[in-house]
Design an enzyme around this catalytic site. Structure first.
Site, PDB file in Angstrom:
ATOM      1  N   LEU A  36       0.837  -1.202   0.000  1.00  0.00           N
ATOM      2  CA  LEU A  36       0.000   0.000   0.000  1.00  0.00           C
ATOM      3  C   LEU A  36       0.867   1.245   0.000  1.00  0.00           C
ATOM      4  O   LEU A  36       1.785   1.370   0.824  1.00  0.00           O
ATOM      5  CB  LEU A  36      -0.906  -0.005   1.236  1.00  0.00           C
ATOM      6  CG  LEU A  36      -1.646   1.299   1.562  1.00  0.00           C
ATOM      7  CD1 LEU A  36      -2.585   1.697   0.432  1.00  0.00           C
ATOM      8  CD2 LEU A  36      -2.426   1.152   2.874  1.00  0.00           C
ATOM      9  N   CYS A  37       0.592   2.178  -0.916  1.00  0.00           N
ATOM     10  CA  CYS A  37       1.242   3.489  -0.971  1.00  0.00           C
ATOM     11  C   CYS A  37       2.772   3.314  -0.989  1.00  0.00           C
ATOM     12  O   CYS A  37       3.307   2.610  -1.819  1.00  0.00           O
ATOM     13  CB  CYS A  37       0.761   4.342   0.200  1.00  0.00           C
ATOM     14  SG  CYS A  37       1.214   6.093   0.100  1.00  0.00           S
ATOM     15  N   LEU A  38       3.500   3.932  -0.060  1.00  0.00           N
ATOM     16  CA  LEU A  38       4.951   3.787  -0.043  1.00  0.00           C
ATOM     17  C   LEU A  38       5.368   2.351   0.251  1.00  0.00           C
ATOM     18  O   LEU A  38       6.441   1.914  -0.171  1.00  0.00           O
ATOM     19  CB  LEU A  38       5.564   4.734   0.985  1.00  0.00           C
ATOM     20  CG  LEU A  38       5.606   6.210   0.578  1.00  0.00           C
ATOM     21  CD1 LEU A  38       6.145   7.063   1.718  1.00  0.00           C
ATOM     22  CD2 LEU A  38       6.445   6.411  -0.672  1.00  0.00           C
TER      23      LEU A  38
END
Length: 594
Positions: free
Chosen positions: A329-331
């Protein structure tokens, strides 16, 4: 493993004494730098104006000073339109139906009260605000400034427009006098109390949640599991099976280190972890430590080696499987992608499939975060982190709140301070308030290498001795993004996804950055998908051909990940292994340590 030490990925131990010595050394170095900064204007600016808004405003003022025509036109135009608005409001005050000069947007929940149309004063307030917003935007566009200053200037103008919105002031919000009548004036007392409390305890910002409403391990992050591994950066959680049979290939989840992991295990019925476990997957989760000064020099390579790479090794040993599915997720997705590319570069193809949620891989279009990621701002941020060796959790939270100021700041100014109410319980905002710090070296490195230099997308990212490229991601990849995401704009996510070397299934979900992930099946859920895994050249072309499905993307992902998880086998009788026995129940200690 004892509580007195934590291992690095190379097996050496880090003791509390080592950490205290490192903190003292850093504080001494910081004191020397502070003395130097007193004689350096840039050092002072790093503390007073770390984002460099002053420079952007200075450029705009200089530009408009040599183009006075724009100022004159904006002033005269506002004056004339303002007079027309007053005339229209006056006619409405005596029963007329005159329409003001400003075109008011119809869909804005802040203006749902009939008084905004039926009361001449509130109608005028909304007209004047809209006219002012138009003229401020006109002036901003007339200023000839650099691209970096343009992003900052546009963002500042947007913040000013939102701050001046009529609902945010007691004299121009019809809800305030109504609340006085309803409560006999108690809302004024309660609102003043809340404002004083938040000024003292919450850095002058209104609370979004009431502390203690949701407790990690009791209300949030409660899917049963055990911590089976711990080093100085991560804990690895293995979740208990909830089905008689499980897929043979395990699933490792890679959350962002910038937030607590349990957004992926929010609450029963809202947990992606729970969904995966109940669909027959053996799920592992990385939980990052909330860093302090002792981790100031930790780099992206350290996070790669001591995070996903170490987690993959432990998962493979516990399960006896050579292949692992990875979801980020995301970074956490960016790091999982870099890990996959790193493994491909070393000849280890243990990542069976990759799922990326709201993950930027190409940072040429960073969206609103571009306001905070130019070279000068990163340099100033680096200076500001020297003393403690990390970016405070409050700084990161405030930045993200301001990106959605209408919902996350001004909404609570009205609710808490004006109406004197307590925030409604909301589990996602409770997670949002549970912020983490960022190690200084890691923070500046990922901002420079990803946001400023876009090295991963350009095949120039070097981590742990390998040169990495998005094109080196060869396993089948499922990419989901959200149409209203303000942190990872979906078109930017698409640009990165189109550079992946393997087969990609691209899915666009409704909602925003977090609600797009916490997206259990509901009547409001929907997503769009392409009929082919061959991605067109542009995001617009893909959207034009995409098909809408009224369901959650979870329901689309479930058969996809099942098809990549191998055959079903009897569920393991226990979690962990002889080499990696359970250490303590989930959610573990790192997610709770402050």
């Amino acid at each position: 493993m004892t509580a007195q030490s934590t291992p690095r990925s190379d097996g050496t131990a880090v003791t509390p004494t080592d950490e205290r010595a490192e903190v003292l050394r850093r504080q001494a170095d910081s004191f020397v730098r502070d003395l130097r900064d007193l004689a350096n204007p840039e050092g002072v600016l790093a503390r007073v104006d770390p984002v460099g808004f002053g420079g952007a405003l200075g450029e705009a003022v200089k530009s408009l000073a040599v183009r006075p025509g724009a100022l004159v036109r904006a002033g005269l135009g506002f004056g004339l339109d303002s007079a027309k608005a007053v005339t229209a409001a006056s006619r409405r005050a005596v029963g007329g139906t005159a329409t003001g000069p400003a075109s008011l947007p119809e869909k804005d929940k802040r203006y749902s009260d009939p008084a905004w149309e039926g009361n001449a004063w509130y109608y005028l307030a909304r007209q004047e605000h809209t006219l002012l917003a138009q003229r401020l935007t006109e002036l901003s566009r007339a200023a000839k400034v650099s691209p970096t200053a343009r992003r900052k200037l546009d963002w500042l103008v947007g913040q000013c427009i939102e701050a001046l919105a009529p609902p945010n002031a007691i004299v121009t919000n019809p809800a305030w006098p109504k609340k006085i009548v309803d409560t006999g004036g108690l809302n004024v007392v309660r609102g003043a109390r809340n404002m004083l409390r938040d000024t003292v305890q919450n850095r002058g910002l209104p609370r979004q949640t009431t502390p203690g409403q949701f407790v990690v391990g009791k209300d949030l992050g409660v899917t049963p599991g055990q911590v089976v591994y711990r080093n100085r950066l991560i804990e690895l959680i293995q979740y208990e099976p909830q089905t008689e049979k499980v897929h043979e290939i395990p699933l490792l989840m890679s959350p962002p280190w910038i937030n607590k992991y349990y957004i992926m295990d929010l609450a029963p019925g809202k947990s992606l972890v729970e969904w995966a476990v109940q669909h027959g997957h053996t799920v592992f989760m990385i939980s990052y430590r909330n860093p302090d000064s002792s981790l100031a020099d930790v780099t992206m390579s350290d996070y790669l080696q001591e995070g996903p790479l170490t987690a993959l090794r432990v998962v493979r040993e516990i399960t006896g499987q050579e292949k692992v599915n990875v979801a980020g997720l995301c970074l956490g997705g960016a790091l999982a992608s870099a890990t996959t590319a790193w493994l491909e570069a070393t000849g280890d193809q243990c990542v069976n499939s990759l799922t990326l949620m709201n993950t930027l891989l190409d940072y040429s279009g960073p969206g609103q975060l571009g306001v905070f990621t130019d070279e000068r701002t990163v340099n100033r941020l680096e200076r500001s982190m020297r003393k403690d060796g990390y970016l405070p959790a409050s700084s990161m939270k405030t930045t993200f709140d301001l990106l959605r100021a209408t919902d996350l700041v001004w909404n609570y100014v009205v609710n808490d301070w004006m109406l004197g109410e307590d925030p409604r319980p909301f589990d996602m905002l409770s997670w949002n308030a549970d912020s983490t710090r960022m190690p200084a070296a890691m923070q500046t490195e990922y901002l420079r290498t990803l946001y400023l230099e876009n090295r991963f997308a350009e095949g120039k990212l070097e981590l742990a001795g390998e040169r990495l490229d998005v094109a080196d991601i060869l396993p089948d990849t499922y990419v989901v993004t959200a149409e209203s995401d303000h942190i990872a704009p979906w078109k930017g996510v698409y640009t990165g996804a189109s550079k992946i070397g393997g087969t990609v299934r691209f899915v666009l979900s409704n909602s925003g950055h977090i609600a797009g992930v916490v997206n259990p099946p509901s009547p409001k859920s929907r997503y769009w998908f392409g009929e082919s895994d061959d991605l067109p050249g542009s995001a617009e072309d893909w959207r034009d051909d995409a098909t809408e499905q009224k369901a959650s993307w979870w329901e689309d992902w479930a058969p996809w990940i099942a098809a990549h998880a191998g055959k079903e086998v009897p569920a393991p009788a226990r979690v962990g292994s002889e080499e990696y026995p359970p250490l303590e129940p989930a959610p573990g200690r790192y997610v709770i340590d402050s």
